[in-house]
Write an enzyme that holds these catalytic residues in place. Structure first.
Site, short mmCIF file in Angstrom:
data_model
loop_
_atom_site.label_atom_id
_atom_site.label_comp_id
_atom_site.label_asym_id
_atom_site.label_seq_id
_atom_site.Cartn_x
_atom_site.Cartn_y
_atom_site.Cartn_z
CE1 TYR A 20 86.63 78.25 18.44
CE2 TYR A 20 86.95 76.56 16.99
CZ TYR A 20 87.37 77.73 17.31
OH TYR A 20 88.45 78.61 16.67
NE ARG B 15 95.26 79.24 20.44
CZ ARG B 15 94.76 80.33 19.66
NH1 ARG B 15 94.61 80.19 18.39
NH2 ARG B 15 94.67 81.53 20.08
CG PHE C 186 97.05 85.13 18.05
CD1 PHE C 186 98.42 85.78 17.55
CD2 PHE C 186 97.04 83.95 17.34
CE1 PHE C 186 99.14 85.22 16.70
CE2 PHE C 186 97.75 83.24 16.52
CZ PHE C 186 98.83 84.06 16.02
P1 NAD Z 1 92.33 84.77 21.07
O1 NAD Z 1 91.47 83.89 22.17
O2 NAD Z 1 93.50 85.28 21.04
O3 NAD Z 1 91.31 85.90 20.66
C1 NAD Z 1 89.92 85.88 20.67
C2 NAD Z 1 89.53 87.27 21.32
O4 NAD Z 1 88.07 87.38 21.48
C3 NAD Z 1 90.09 87.81 22.69
O5 NAD Z 1 90.64 89.03 22.71
C4 NAD Z 1 89.16 87.33 23.74
O6 NAD Z 1 89.04 88.15 24.95
C5 NAD Z 1 87.86 87.97 22.74
N1 NAD Z 1 86.42 87.45 22.96
C6 NAD Z 1 86.13 86.02 23.26
N2 NAD Z 1 84.95 86.03 23.69
C7 NAD Z 1 84.44 87.27 23.47
C8 NAD Z 1 83.15 87.99 23.97
N3 NAD Z 1 82.00 87.25 24.24
N4 NAD Z 1 82.70 89.27 23.75
C9 NAD Z 1 84.02 90.09 23.32
N5 NAD Z 1 85.12 89.35 23.13
C10 NAD Z 1 85.44 88.21 23.13
O7 NAD Z 1 92.15 83.73 19.34
P2 NAD Z 1 92.66 83.99 18.06
O8 NAD Z 1 93.54 83.01 17.87
O9 NAD Z 1 93.07 85.36 17.99
O10 NAD Z 1 91.39 83.86 17.45
C11 NAD Z 1 90.33 84.86 16.82
C12 NAD Z 1 89.35 84.22 15.93
O11 NAD Z 1 89.88 83.33 14.97
C13 NAD Z 1 88.33 83.45 16.69
O12 NAD Z 1 87.00 83.90 16.39
C14 NAD Z 1 88.86 82.09 16.42
O13 NAD Z 1 87.63 81.11 16.50
C15 NAD Z 1 89.35 82.26 14.97
N6 NAD Z 1 90.17 81.16 14.68
C16 NAD Z 1 91.59 81.28 15.07
C17 NAD Z 1 92.25 80.23 14.54
C18 NAD Z 1 93.89 80.26 15.13
O14 NAD Z 1 94.59 79.21 14.61
N7 NAD Z 1 94.30 81.25 15.43
C19 NAD Z 1 91.77 79.19 13.87
C20 NAD Z 1 90.47 79.08 13.47
C21 NAD Z 1 89.84 79.92 13.75
N1 UDP Z 2 98.32 69.20 21.70
C1 UDP Z 2 99.62 68.48 22.28
N2 UDP Z 2 100.07 69.00 23.35
C2 UDP Z 2 99.74 70.40 23.86
C3 UDP Z 2 98.34 70.81 23.09
C4 UDP Z 2 97.79 70.26 22.26
O1 UDP Z 2 99.92 67.50 21.90
O2 UDP Z 2 99.99 70.76 24.92
C5 UDP Z 2 97.46 68.62 20.31
C6 UDP Z 2 96.29 68.37 20.40
O3 UDP Z 2 95.78 67.27 20.92
C7 UDP Z 2 96.13 68.30 18.96
C8 UDP Z 2 97.05 69.35 18.40
O4 UDP Z 2 98.17 69.20 19.34
O5 UDP Z 2 96.10 66.95 18.33
C9 UDP Z 2 96.70 70.65 18.09
O6 UDP Z 2 96.01 71.28 19.50
P1 UDP Z 2 95.64 72.92 19.39
O7 UDP Z 2 94.93 73.01 20.71
O8 UDP Z 2 96.62 73.59 19.26
O9 UDP Z 2 94.49 72.86 18.18
P2 UDP Z 2 93.12 72.24 17.61
O10 UDP Z 2 93.14 70.96 18.32
O11 UDP Z 2 92.24 73.03 17.96
O12 UDP Z 2 93.67 71.93 16.14
#
Ligand code: NAD
Ligand code: UDP
Length: 333
Positions: free
Chosen positions: A156, A197, A23
């Site tokens: 994580y 999510r 994403f």
């Molecule tokens: P996502 O799951 O859509 O993207 C993660 C990508 O990493 C995927 O394309 C997956 O195939 C790849 N991947 C996973 N494990 C791998 C591995 N071992 N080797 C190679 N590729 C691998 O998630 P996202 O929301 O795009 O998140 C991207 C990054 O941002 C992640 O590191 C995540 O922890 C961090 N992050 C995202 C959020 C958010 O709200 N989206 C919040 C906090 C941190």
């Molecule tokens: N959650 C929910 N319904 C869902 C998925 C998540 O109520 O279908 C709640 C979850 O328990 C958390 C919040 O929404 O309190 C955010 O969850 P998410 O998995 O998106 O992110 P994170 O917990 O990692 O912040």
């Protein structure tokens, strides 16, 4: 693979994006290509999708390597590394917790070793999860957090904390230029409908007219940032001449309960869906809101897109993903 010689004549900077088919990573790839870089996307596709990078695959300045970052990385003479590889959704990262931990720790070490060899700058996608179930609200960067090191989220949370440790050890020991963003919940186009999510779950359920599954009583809060705002923050942090002294929060301080989010999604989609409650997952943080004073002061950054505006774009995206895209594919076949 010799991407450097490929691009030597054009003198493009070379950026490696791990997790580039995910994403957030796919939006980073788009922006880098628009800036004129050659992008090497490294992804094992465990939670990413080829569709996210379909617009880039034919470009000569884009290379895709299907690989796992916990294994040694291809030794390419890169200028910068954006490390986003790691599943971000709790059900996804808990499916193989040991691999999640190794992705974070070994993946980070492999990026830092490559950066050291190549003299590259490193961006690390860290997370608000380093604060665990926070007792300090809103969360400031100096808060050290409350993480349960043995719970189901630890693979994580602790993996990301260890990755931050590695970044600053490589900075102190070897002078590697590291930029660490602590990302708060972000949503928008290119989220996987099956990702798990809350924003994607609620929108997909509402569009299907299915009950929205609210975990716990729905009083827990999150602060949701629209993807375009976040990506702008990434680039300001990465392009600043000097690294901050530590990690920087990036997120939208607008804070909502999960019940408010569910009601808002039902209202905006005009769905007949009801809300049903399900058990609260173990160690689910009760509250989360970023203090973004540091990003504002250092990078003049703050999010501009309020929740309803971002949700409208995200609902339009999921409507297309669920109904129009499969229909178009069927017509083309
Ligand atoms: P996502 O799951 O859509 O993207 C993660 C990508 O990493 C995927 O394309 C997956 O195939 C790849 N991947 C996973 N494990 C791998 C591995 N071992 N080797 C190679 N590729 C691998 O998630 P996202 O929301 O795009 O998140 C991207 C990054 O941002 C992640 O590191 C995540 O922890 C961090 N992050 C995202 C959020 C958010 O709200 N989206 C919040 C906090 C941190
Ligand atoms: N959650 C929910 N319904 C869902 C998925 C998540 O109520 O279908 C709640 C979850 O328990 C958390 C919040 O929404 O309190 C955010 O969850 P998410 O998995 O998106 O992110 P994170 O917990 O990692 O912040």
């Amino acid at each position: 693979m010799n991407v450097r010689s490929l691009d030597a004549a054009k003198k493009r900077p070379i950026a490696m994006v791990t997790g580039g088919a995910g994403f957030l990573g796919s939006h980073v790839c788009d922006r880098l290509i628009a800036e004129g870089a050659h992008v090497v996307c490294v992804d094992n596709l465990m939670s990413g999708r080829r569709a996210n990078i379909a617009n880039l695959r034919a470009l000569p300045q884009f290379s895709f390597i299907e690989a796992d970052v916990s294994m040694p990385l291809p030794q390419i003479d890169v200028d910068e590394i954006w490390n986003l590889a790691c599943p971000a959704s709790p059900p996804c990262y808990q499916r193989d917790p040991v691999h999640t931990l190794l992705t974070n720790v070994l993946g980070m070490k492999n990026c830092l070793d490559l950066a050291l060899n190549a003299g590259a700058r490193v961006f690390q996608a860290s997370t608000s999860e380093v604060y665990g179930d926070p007792e300090v609200h809103p969360q400031v960067e100096s808060y050290r957090g409350q993480v349960n090191s043995t719970g189901p989220r630890a693979c994580y949370d602790e993996g990301k904390r260890a990755a931050e440790t590695l970044c600053y050890d490589y900075q102190r020991s070897h002078g590697v230029d590291v930029r660490v963003a602590r990302i708060f919940n972000t949503y928008g186009p290119r989220m996987d409908p099956a990702d798990g999510r809350v924003v994607s779950n609620f929108i997909v359920q509402a569009l299907h007219g299915a009950p929205l599954e609210l975990y716990g009583g729905g009083t827990q809060t999150r602060s949701f940032c629209y993807v375009d705002d976040l990506i702008e923050g990434f680039f300001r942090l990465m392009r600043a001449p000097q690294a901050a002294s530590g990690p920087v929060n990036l997120g939208n301080p607008g804070e909502f309960t999960m019940r408010e989010l569910a009601e808002c999604v039902i209202d905006m989609t005009g769905s007949p869906s009801s809300i049903v409650t399900r058990p609260l997952p173990v160690d689910d943080p009760k509250q989360r809101r970023p203090d973004i004073g540091m990003a504002a002061a250092l990078y003049d950054w703050q999010p501009a897109i309020p929740l309803k505006e971002g949700l409208a774009c995200t609902i339009a995206y999921f409507t297309n993903e669920l109904w129009l895209a499969p229909f178009a594919e069927e017509m083309a076949a």
